[in-house]
Design an enzyme around this catalytic site. Sequence first.
Site, PDB file in Angstrom:
ATOM      1  N   GLY A 165     -13.296  -5.399   4.050  1.00  0.00           N
ATOM      2  CA  GLY A 165     -14.714  -5.717   4.264  1.00  0.00           C
ATOM      3  C   GLY A 165     -15.436  -5.911   2.945  1.00  0.00           C
ATOM      4  N   LYS A 214       0.834  -1.211   0.000  1.00  0.00           N
ATOM      5  CA  LYS A 214       0.000   0.000   0.000  1.00  0.00           C
ATOM      6  C   LYS A 214       0.870   1.265   0.000  1.00  0.00           C
ATOM      7  CE  LYS A 214      -3.703  -2.620   2.163  1.00  0.00           C
ATOM      8  NZ  LYS A 214      -4.181  -3.207   3.421  1.00  0.00           N
TER       9      LYS A 214
HETATM   10  N1  HSE Z   1      -5.302  -8.299   5.316  1.00  0.00           N
HETATM   11  C1  HSE Z   1      -5.542  -6.920   5.010  1.00  0.00           C
HETATM   12  C2  HSE Z   1      -5.672  -6.159   6.322  1.00  0.00           C
HETATM   13  C3  HSE Z   1      -6.787  -6.790   4.177  1.00  0.00           C
HETATM   14  O1  HSE Z   1      -5.648  -6.789   7.382  1.00  0.00           O
HETATM   15  O2  HSE Z   1      -5.750  -4.939   6.321  1.00  0.00           O
HETATM   16  C4  HSE Z   1      -6.874  -5.544   3.358  1.00  0.00           C
HETATM   17  O3  HSE Z   1      -5.782  -5.395   2.479  1.00  0.00           O
END
Ligand code: HSE
Length: 344
Positions: free
Chosen positions: A323, A226
Amino acid sequence: MEYRLALIGFGTVGQGFVEILRDRNVELTEQFGVSYRITGVCDARLGSIHDPSGFEPEALLDAVRNGGGLESLSAIDHGWDAMRMAEDSAADVVVELSFTDLETGEPATTHVRKALESGKHVVTTNKGPVALHWPELSELAAERGLQIGVEGTVMSGTPTVNLGLNLLRAANIRAVRGILNGTCNYILTRMEAGSSYEDALAEAQEKGYAEADPAGDVEGFDAAGKVVILGNLLMNEPLSMSDVDRTGISGLTLEDIESAAAAGERWKLIGSLERGPDGVKASVAPERVPLTHPLSSVGGAMNAVTFDTELMGEVTLVGAGAGRVETGYSVLTDLLEIHRTRAG
Ligand code: HSE
């Protein structure tokens, strides 16, 4: 205006998105003058169907619920693989929702490339293609006059990319600091309440926040993906995964948590980007955040990001990071952005 959509991947996010279409199609037409027709869906587990006349959202959801799978629905074409769906489907937009692979970005990157090469816009929540191949894919899209919507790759439908790209960019984003992984934040929050690391991780897995291999979360790979995406998109810095100085939370102990609390601080896994004289420095690491900072109060699986800007100072956005409906909503916002751009 009607947009025809082909969905690659029909798991939690795809189903969440189709539920939104089922429930909101009338409002979408009233509010934005758009409607969406799903003309193809393929999924490695549920099968594949394609029909230019489209499928009812409820019929698609029902085929999953009743165990019959997509192939149980009547359609002109059955059994197309994802490559064929990306290339040959009668769609204006390919919605790429297959699983994330942060090492190769495949097969999603090939799906995105094929869709663009065959003249279709792309919306994806898949971090792989965006974190690993953004310069190539965005250039291909620009050459063809197409768009790639990627809001759901960071903080699900919480409008992080849109806020940074469209609303804060002119304020000059100097740094970004965020809680970008819900699993880690959940574990740290539970450890503050006295849980062991192992118990907290098991709970996060039960609640469905954790990636299939939780190392992707707790060792910081998901957050690093990210960070790379935000660096490329919002700070125009061609970062790759190896540019991120990455440490996860697996080394933190209950003693570490307690000593931070005693000092009026809280451990958070912080993904950060900071522009300096030698370019943008990118990292993911556990940090002790003072209780006075807005990021410290973000608990559980919630995510947050603080943009440090020249003209607006700090702007903090808090919201869901994952979600079913929340990530499904990101697909809708990207589709509406494609419409706004074309209509404008
Ligand atoms: N596994 C990720 C989290 C899901 O826990 O944020 C979203 O990318």
